[in-house]
Structure formats: structure tokens, C-alpha cells
Design an enzyme around this catalytic site. Structure first.
Site, PDB file in Angstrom:
ATOM      1  N   LYS A 100      45.428  40.342  29.728  1.00 47.38           N
ATOM      2  CA  LYS A 100      45.737  39.609  30.967  1.00 47.38           C
ATOM      3  C   LYS A 100      44.994  38.271  31.009  1.00 47.38           C
ATOM      4  CE  LYS A 100      43.416  40.616  34.939  1.00 47.38           C
ATOM      5  NZ  LYS A 100      42.787  39.478  35.615  1.00 47.38           N
ATOM      6  N   ASN A 101      43.702  38.297  30.672  1.00 44.13           N
ATOM      7  CA  ASN A 101      42.892  37.090  30.866  1.00 44.13           C
ATOM      8  C   ASN A 101      43.093  36.029  29.778  1.00 44.13           C
ATOM      9  OD1 ASN A 101      42.031  38.057  33.263  1.00 44.13           O
ATOM     10  ND2 ASN A 101      39.979  38.655  32.570  1.00 44.13           N
ATOM     11  N   ARG A 119      42.998  33.824  41.870  1.00 48.44           N
ATOM     12  CA  ARG A 119      42.038  32.767  41.658  1.00 48.44           C
ATOM     13  C   ARG A 119      42.326  31.916  40.423  1.00 48.44           C
ATOM     14  NH1 ARG A 119      36.772  31.181  42.463  1.00 48.44           N
ATOM     15  NH2 ARG A 119      36.063  30.600  40.408  1.00 48.44           N
ATOM     16  N   CYS A 171      36.362  36.013  47.406  1.00 50.15           N
ATOM     17  CA  CYS A 171      37.090  37.183  46.948  1.00 50.15           C
ATOM     18  C   CYS A 171      36.145  38.370  46.921  1.00 50.15           C
ATOM     19  CB  CYS A 171      37.751  36.950  45.594  1.00 50.15           C
ATOM     20  SG  CYS A 171      36.661  37.183  44.226  1.00 50.15           S
ATOM     21  N   ARG A 191      32.254  33.037  44.114  1.00 44.42           N
ATOM     22  CA  ARG A 191      33.056  32.426  43.050  1.00 44.42           C
ATOM     23  C   ARG A 191      33.495  30.986  43.341  1.00 44.42           C
ATOM     24  NH1 ARG A 191      37.390  36.566  40.844  1.00 44.42           N
ATOM     25  NH2 ARG A 191      37.024  35.519  38.872  1.00 44.42           N
ATOM     26  N   PRO A 192      32.557  30.052  43.332  1.00 42.60           N
ATOM     27  CA  PRO A 192      32.903  28.649  43.597  1.00 42.60           C
ATOM     28  C   PRO A 192      33.675  28.006  42.435  1.00 42.60           C
ATOM     29  CG  PRO A 192      30.580  28.860  43.024  1.00 42.60           C
ATOM     30  CD  PRO A 192      31.129  30.241  43.080  1.00 42.60           C
ATOM     31  N   VAL A 193      34.171  26.758  42.663  1.00 40.57           N
ATOM     32  CA  VAL A 193      34.880  26.034  41.596  1.00 40.57           C
ATOM     33  C   VAL A 193      34.177  24.712  41.283  1.00 40.57           C
ATOM     34  CG1 VAL A 193      37.175  27.046  41.876  1.00 40.57           C
ATOM     35  CG2 VAL A 193      36.512  25.119  43.319  1.00 40.57           C
ATOM     36  N   ASP A 194      32.903  24.587  41.704  1.00 36.38           N
ATOM     37  CA  ASP A 194      32.191  23.320  41.519  1.00 36.38           C
ATOM     38  C   ASP A 194      32.115  22.885  40.045  1.00 36.38           C
ATOM     39  OD1 ASP A 194      30.577  25.651  41.330  1.00 36.38           O
ATOM     40  OD2 ASP A 194      28.751  24.447  41.392  1.00 36.38           O
ATOM     41  N   LEU A 195      31.984  23.851  39.133  1.00 35.21           N
ATOM     42  CA  LEU A 195      31.828  23.474  37.720  1.00 35.21           C
ATOM     43  C   LEU A 195      33.161  23.043  37.106  1.00 35.21           C
ATOM     44  CD1 LEU A 195      29.301  26.259  36.659  1.00 35.21           C
ATOM     45  CD2 LEU A 195      28.840  23.901  37.363  1.00 35.21           C
ATOM     46  N   ASP A 205      33.481  42.825  33.405  1.00 36.46           N
ATOM     47  CA  ASP A 205      34.753  43.491  33.700  1.00 36.46           C
ATOM     48  C   ASP A 205      34.769  44.959  33.252  1.00 36.46           C
ATOM     49  OD1 ASP A 205      35.621  41.153  34.808  1.00 36.46           O
ATOM     50  OD2 ASP A 205      36.926  40.578  33.140  1.00 36.46           O
ATOM     51  N   ILE A 237      26.460  38.626  36.472  1.00 38.13           N
ATOM     52  CA  ILE A 237      27.480  37.559  36.541  1.00 38.13           C
ATOM     53  C   ILE A 237      27.939  37.320  37.981  1.00 38.13           C
ATOM     54  CG2 ILE A 237      29.708  36.738  35.644  1.00 38.13           C
ATOM     55  CD1 ILE A 237      27.839  37.182  33.353  1.00 38.13           C
ATOM     56  N   ARG A 246      47.670  44.961  39.097  1.00 40.20           N
ATOM     57  CA  ARG A 246      47.376  43.561  38.739  1.00 40.20           C
ATOM     58  C   ARG A 246      46.945  43.456  37.280  1.00 40.20           C
ATOM     59  NH1 ARG A 246      43.328  40.476  42.331  1.00 40.20           N
ATOM     60  NH2 ARG A 246      43.999  38.960  40.801  1.00 40.20           N
TER      61      ARG A 246
HETATM   62  C1  EPZ Z   1      36.922  35.056  34.400  1.00 38.63           C
HETATM   63  O1  EPZ Z   1      36.783  34.659  35.747  1.00 38.63           O
HETATM   64  C2  EPZ Z   1      37.808  36.279  34.406  1.00 38.63           C
HETATM   65  N1  EPZ Z   1      39.115  35.944  34.949  1.00 38.63           N
HETATM   66  C3  EPZ Z   1      37.148  37.397  35.202  1.00 38.63           C
HETATM   67  O2  EPZ Z   1      37.952  38.551  35.107  1.00 38.63           O
HETATM   68  C4  EPZ Z   1      35.779  37.708  34.591  1.00 38.63           C
HETATM   69  O3  EPZ Z   1      35.122  38.661  35.378  1.00 38.63           O
HETATM   70  C5  EPZ Z   1      34.932  36.425  34.525  1.00 38.63           C
HETATM   71  O4  EPZ Z   1      35.667  35.388  33.818  1.00 38.63           O
HETATM   72  C6  EPZ Z   1      33.602  36.618  33.817  1.00 38.63           C
HETATM   73  O5  EPZ Z   1      33.815  37.112  32.531  1.00 38.63           O
HETATM   74  C7  EPZ Z   1      40.075  35.469  34.151  1.00 38.63           C
HETATM   75  O6  EPZ Z   1      39.873  35.228  32.967  1.00 38.63           O
HETATM   76  C8  EPZ Z   1      41.416  35.248  34.741  1.00 38.63           C
HETATM   77  P1  EPZ Z   1      33.486  32.503  35.526  1.00 38.63           P
HETATM   78  P2  EPZ Z   1      36.182  33.219  36.106  1.00 38.63           P
HETATM   79  O7  EPZ Z   1      33.872  31.109  35.888  1.00 38.63           O
HETATM   80  O8  EPZ Z   1      36.594  32.248  35.088  1.00 38.63           O
HETATM   81  C9  EPZ Z   1      30.001  31.145  38.546  1.00 38.63           C
HETATM   82  C10 EPZ Z   1      39.085  40.472  35.966  1.00 38.63           C
HETATM   83  O9  EPZ Z   1      38.741  41.547  36.550  1.00 38.63           O
HETATM   84  N2  EPZ Z   1      30.758  29.892  38.724  1.00 38.63           N
HETATM   85  O10 EPZ Z   1      33.137  32.783  34.114  1.00 38.63           O
HETATM   86  O11 EPZ Z   1      36.533  32.954  37.517  1.00 38.63           O
HETATM   87  C11 EPZ Z   1      30.744  32.352  39.129  1.00 38.63           C
HETATM   88  O12 EPZ Z   1      30.539  32.460  40.512  1.00 38.63           O
HETATM   89  C12 EPZ Z   1      38.437  39.160  36.327  1.00 38.63           C
HETATM   90  O13 EPZ Z   1      39.991  40.402  35.125  1.00 38.63           O
HETATM   91  C13 EPZ Z   1      30.170  28.865  39.460  1.00 38.63           C
HETATM   92  O14 EPZ Z   1      29.042  28.987  39.962  1.00 38.63           O
HETATM   93  O15 EPZ Z   1      34.623  33.520  36.014  1.00 38.63           O
HETATM   94  C14 EPZ Z   1      30.150  33.483  38.328  1.00 38.63           C
HETATM   95  O16 EPZ Z   1      28.912  33.838  38.871  1.00 38.63           O
HETATM   96  C15 EPZ Z   1      37.670  39.133  37.560  1.00 38.63           C
HETATM   97  N3  EPZ Z   1      30.878  27.703  39.629  1.00 38.63           N
HETATM   98  C16 EPZ Z   1      29.915  32.848  36.943  1.00 38.63           C
HETATM   99  O17 EPZ Z   1      29.908  31.430  37.161  1.00 38.63           O
HETATM  100  C17 EPZ Z   1      32.120  27.527  39.087  1.00 38.63           C
HETATM  101  O18 EPZ Z   1      32.703  26.443  39.277  1.00 38.63           O
HETATM  102  C18 EPZ Z   1      30.970  33.177  35.900  1.00 38.63           C
HETATM  103  O19 EPZ Z   1      32.269  32.944  36.440  1.00 38.63           O
HETATM  104  C19 EPZ Z   1      32.695  28.565  38.330  1.00 38.63           C
HETATM  105  C20 EPZ Z   1      31.988  29.744  38.153  1.00 38.63           C
END
Ligand code: EPZ
Length: 429
Positions: free
Chosen positions: A22-23, A102, A126, A131-135, A316, A338, A408
Site C-alpha cells: 500500500k505505502n 493523509r 489523525c 502528524r504535521p507537514v512542516d518538513l 506500522d 515515531i 484501508r
Molecule cells: C508514512 O507516513 C506511512 N504512510 C505511515 O504508514 C508510516 O507509519 C510512517 O511513514 C512512518 O514509517 C505512507 O507511506 C502512506 P513520516 P508519513 O513523515 O510519511 C513527523 C500506515 O499505517 N513529521 O515518516 O506521514 C511525524 O509527525 C501508515 O500504513 C513532522 O514532524 O510519516 C512523525 O513523528 C500510518 N513533520 C515522523 O515525522 C513533517 O512535516 C515520521 O513521519 C512530517 C513528519
């Protein structure tokens, strides 16, 4: 709303075919926005999230055709999608759609890179944390996009195109890395991404982008270099097997006892999780057909695990491991590093008789002799499946509510498990 009824106590024996990841599928579908030619994706799982992303891409004007079944294909073979973003008619991704998934926020990268503008709703909170998008925004900004936040929308503009640059993530982020790679592929000049996520799905997407004509090296390591190209072409790509689905069924057979071949699974995609299972006393064998996981008779040893970005133990699979450890012979510790709030399954596991104490990011699990079935529900995909794993070994009947979470991310879960001896059925309505 559908429910799943499980009567615990049956061992799992047989073969479970592992679906496409999926991912990887989600960002691969989003990458189709980078080209006006057709991207063909094979081994795409039939999942609610894939269907939802089809709708979201449709809103931008993307055409998606699903190939018919070929002779000899089984119900478990993945689908083939032909995706064409020849005419992007709208660069806005509205709140109603982005808030439901997301990862759809990631369309911002190909849209601004190819169309010069994107207006994408912020995803919002969520169930597993803030889960911010700042990065992700930082990465686009580093490539020269002008960013404005207006009434809940992120507007990214680069009228003259993006320019290569240096992106250094202060924290490992999968979505941030996908966004950076996609945007940099069509930028002018070279981009260096430091502290990139090393998840196999990143390497899979980069592999597909390279087939489309991108110049990406180092994907799968912490330093990725992307030489921008003026345009990308169509390509054909097969989605890699789902490592989280693999790990989930591995934990399930470890829980019930028995012997499962996880067909098409690739051990190197989840080595950390397989190592933990071996420590717990589970037998893991890598074969040409996939990964075999067995537990016959012996009890489970407790483990100490902290989740970490790849190649560490995946967040996950944290809920599934916790379900397994509820029946270990001793006390286990699991730290979630995480996501700050990914423990929604704990109270539900406790309803089944588990003994779990939470202290910040640390869960202490005291193994019990046996769980007992009860009605349960969960608020996210991996939490839901951890309840299924627990229920498979619990005494008596468990009803898992809110099954749409499972749909999902797990293709035909109840069919795959019941074919191997589980007493599991879906109750519609
Ligand atoms: C991906 O989410 C996966 N989703 C998630 O799978 C998975 O849990 C996660 O990576 C970690 O491995 C998909 O691939 C579709 P991140 P993503 O950005 O990209 C922080 C599932 O069950 N962060 O690696 O959203 C964040 O809050 C799902 O299939 C910021 O601070 O995760 C977290 O603490 C759920 N700012 C950490 O980084 C940002 O702008 C890692 O998140 C972005 C992230």
C-alpha cells in the site's frame, strides 16, 4: 457497518499470498502526475485507500483504467492500473478528500513541479498523533517554491519551475522524502537530500521514477541525489510486496502456532521484525517462494523493542507485536518513538484480558496465560489488525467493529486467514 467475528484457538497452516505494498502504491500513483504519458502499475492491491486515491486523482483530471483479469490469474493477483495525467484540469486538492487520507497531501509536489502551482488542503490531525507537514513544506521551499498558507490550504507556487537545492531533514520523514524526490525530479539542476528516509517504498518509487526518465541515485540510503530533467515519460512498474502485511501474518502465526508460507514476501524488507520474532522463539525460514514462519509447541519469549525508521523495527508493526507479546512468558517492553499517540490499541487489548501499562512512549506488557474474546473496536488500520491477531488466539468469540479501517490496508484479510484455518467471518451491515 461491517464487523468481523473471530472464534479464537485455531492454528494457522498453509500459504498466504502477500499483496503489493500500500505505502508504495500510493506515492507511485501520485507520481503519475509528473508526466503527460501513461504510467502502468502492476501488482496494485485492492484496497479502500487505493480506491480513494483514484477518486482524488480523478478530481485533478487523471484518467485511470484498470486492466481486466488475464487467464490463469487468481483472486489474489494484484490489479494493473493504467494512469494518465495527460490533462491536469485542477491543481486544488480539497479538504473533503485530503482529510480522508493523509498521503494525498503529497500531490502538492508533482503538481507544483509540473504545473507551477498547487493548492492543497492541510491534512489535519489523525488518530495516531498530530502528524504535521512542516518538513514537506520546507523541502518545497528549499527548491524555490513560494509557500502561502491560506484558510487551511497550503499554496505552493513556482511559475518558472523549481530549482535544485539542498534539503536537509532535521527528522527522518517518509512523506517528506517522497515529496522532495518527486519535486526535485523536474527541478532545474541538482538536488541533494540529506537524512532521507531509507524505507524500501522510497527506493521503489525512485526506481519507477528512473524508469520514467528521472536521474535519482542513492535512494534507500540517507543521502539521495536527484539531477533534474525537463520532462518525464510513461513507464511500466511492478509494486514491491507489502512488508507490513508480511509482518502482520508472521505475528499472527507466531500468536496462534502453526506454519505459514508468506508467498512473494521478501525477508530483507523486514529483517528487523523477523529478528524480533526469532528472539521470541519463532522459526523463520527464507525460501525461494517467500518467507516461512512457524511456531510449534514452544512458548513465546518476551522482547524489548523500540520502533525506529527503516532499517529499524517499523512503527506500522508495533501494535501487532504488542498483541503477540500479551501471551509471552514474561514481561516485554515496547517503545514507540515515531508517533506520540500510537497506542490506541492498548485499551482494546486490555478488554481481551491483556496486562499492559503505559508510561509516555513506553508500554510494558506482562504476558498472560490466555486472552478471552470480547467486542472491540479500533481507530486506525494497524491497531485494528492487532485486535484480529489477539482474537485469533483468544478463548471464545471476538467481534471486531469498524472494519473499514482494515479494508484501508489489508486485502481480503478474512479470506486469507480462513483459507489457513482461522475461524473468521465478515458480517455485513
Ligand atoms: C508514512 O507516513 C506511512 N504512510 C505511515 O504508514 C508510516 O507509519 C510512517 O511513514 C512512518 O514509517 C505512507 O507511506 C502512506 P513520516 P508519513 O513523515 O510519511 C513527523 C500506515 O499505517 N513529521 O515518516 O506521514 C511525524 O509527525 C501508515 O500504513 C513532522 O514532524 O510519516 C512523525 O513523528 C500510518 N513533520 C515522523 O515525522 C513533517 O512535516 C515520521 O513521519 C512530517 C513528519
Amino acid at each position: 457497518m461491517d464487523r468481523i467475528r473471530i472464534t479464537g484457538g485455531q492454528r494457522l497452516n498453509g500459504t498466504i499470498p502477500i499483496s503489493g505494498a500500500k505505502n508504495a502504491t500510493l506515492p507511485l500513483m501520485i507520481a503519475s502526475l509528473l508526466t503527460d504519458q501513461t504510467l502502468i502499475l502492476e501488482n496494485v492491491p485492492r484496497l479502500a485507500d487505493v480506491g480513494l486515491l483514484q477518486r482524488i486523482l480523478g478530481n485533478h483530471g487523471v484518467d485511470i483504467m484498470v486492466s481486466g483479469k488475464r487467464p490463469g490469474e487468481t483472486a489474489y493477483d494484484g490489479q494493473t492500473l493504467h494512469i494518465s495525467a495527460a490533462n491536469v484540469i485542477d491543481t486544488t486538492a480539497p479538504y473533503e478528500l485530503v482529510s480522508r487520507m493523509r498521503a494525498s497531501f503529497w500531490v502538492i509536489a508533482p503538481l507544483v513541479a509540473r504545473m507551477g502551482e498547487a493548492r492543497v488542503s492541510m491534512p489535519g490531525g489523525c488518530a495516531i498523533g498530530t502528524r504535521p507537514v512542516d518538513l514537506l513544506i520546507m523541502a518545497l521551499n528549499d527548491l524555490g517554491a513560494e509557500i502561502e498558507i491560506d484558510r487551511g490550504y497550503v499554496i505552493a507556487r513556482a511559475r518558472k519551475g523549481l530549482t535544485g537545492g539542498s534539503i536537509s531533514f532535521p527528522k527522518v520523514t517518509v512523506g517528506g522524502t517522497h515529496t522532495a524526490i518527486m519535486a526535485a525530479s523536474l527541478a532545474r539542476g541538482t538536488t541533494v537530500i540529506e537524512n532521507a528516509a531509507r524505507e524500501p517504498e522510497i527506493a521503489d518509487v525512485a526506481d519507477c521514477l528512473n524508469k520514467m526518465g528521472a536521474k535519482i541515485s542513492g535512494a534507500g540510503t540517507a543521502r539521495i541525489v536527484v539531477e533534474g530533467v525537463p520532462r518525464l515519460n510513461g513507464a511500466r512498474h511492478r509494486v514491491l510486496p507489502d512488508r507490513i502485511e508480511t509482518g502482520t501474518y508472521a505475528m499472527a502465526v507466531a500468536m496462534t502456532g502453526g506454519d505459514l508460507l508468506l508467498e512473494n514476501a521478501r525477508a530483507e524488507l523486514l529483517q528487523a521484525a523477523l529478528n524480533v520474532l526469532c528472539q521470541a522463539g519463532v522459526e523463520v525460514t527464507v525460501t525461494n517462494a517467500g518467507v516461512r514462519v512457524a511456531r510449534n509447541g514452544a512458548g513465546l519469549s518476551p522482547v524489548e523493542v523500540a520502533t525506529a525508521p527503516f532499517p529499524g523495527f517499523p512503527t506500522d508493526l508495533q501494535a501487532q507485536l504488542m498483541a503477540l507479546m500479551t501471551c509471552a512468558q514474561g514481561t516485554s517492553q515496547i517503545r514507540e518513538t515515531i508517533f506520540e499517540n500510537r497506542f490506541m490499541h492498548v485499551q482494546e487489548l486490555v478488554r481481551l484480558g491483556a496486562r499492559i501499562r503505559l508510561d509516555g512512549e513506553r508500554a510494558t506488557i506482562e504476558g498472560v496465560e490466555r486472552l478471552k474474546g470480547a467486542p472491540v473496536m479500533a481507530t486506525d488500520l494497524r491497531a485494528s489488525v492487532s485486535l484480529v491477531i489477539a482474537a485469533l488466539a483468544a478463548e471464545g468469540e471476538t467481534m471486531v467493529n469498524r472494519v473499514y479501517h482494515l479494508d484501508r490496508g489489508f486485502e481480503r484479510l478474512e479470506d486469507k486467514l480462513s483459507a489457513c484455518g482461522a475461524a473468521i467471518e465478515r458480517i455485513s451491515g
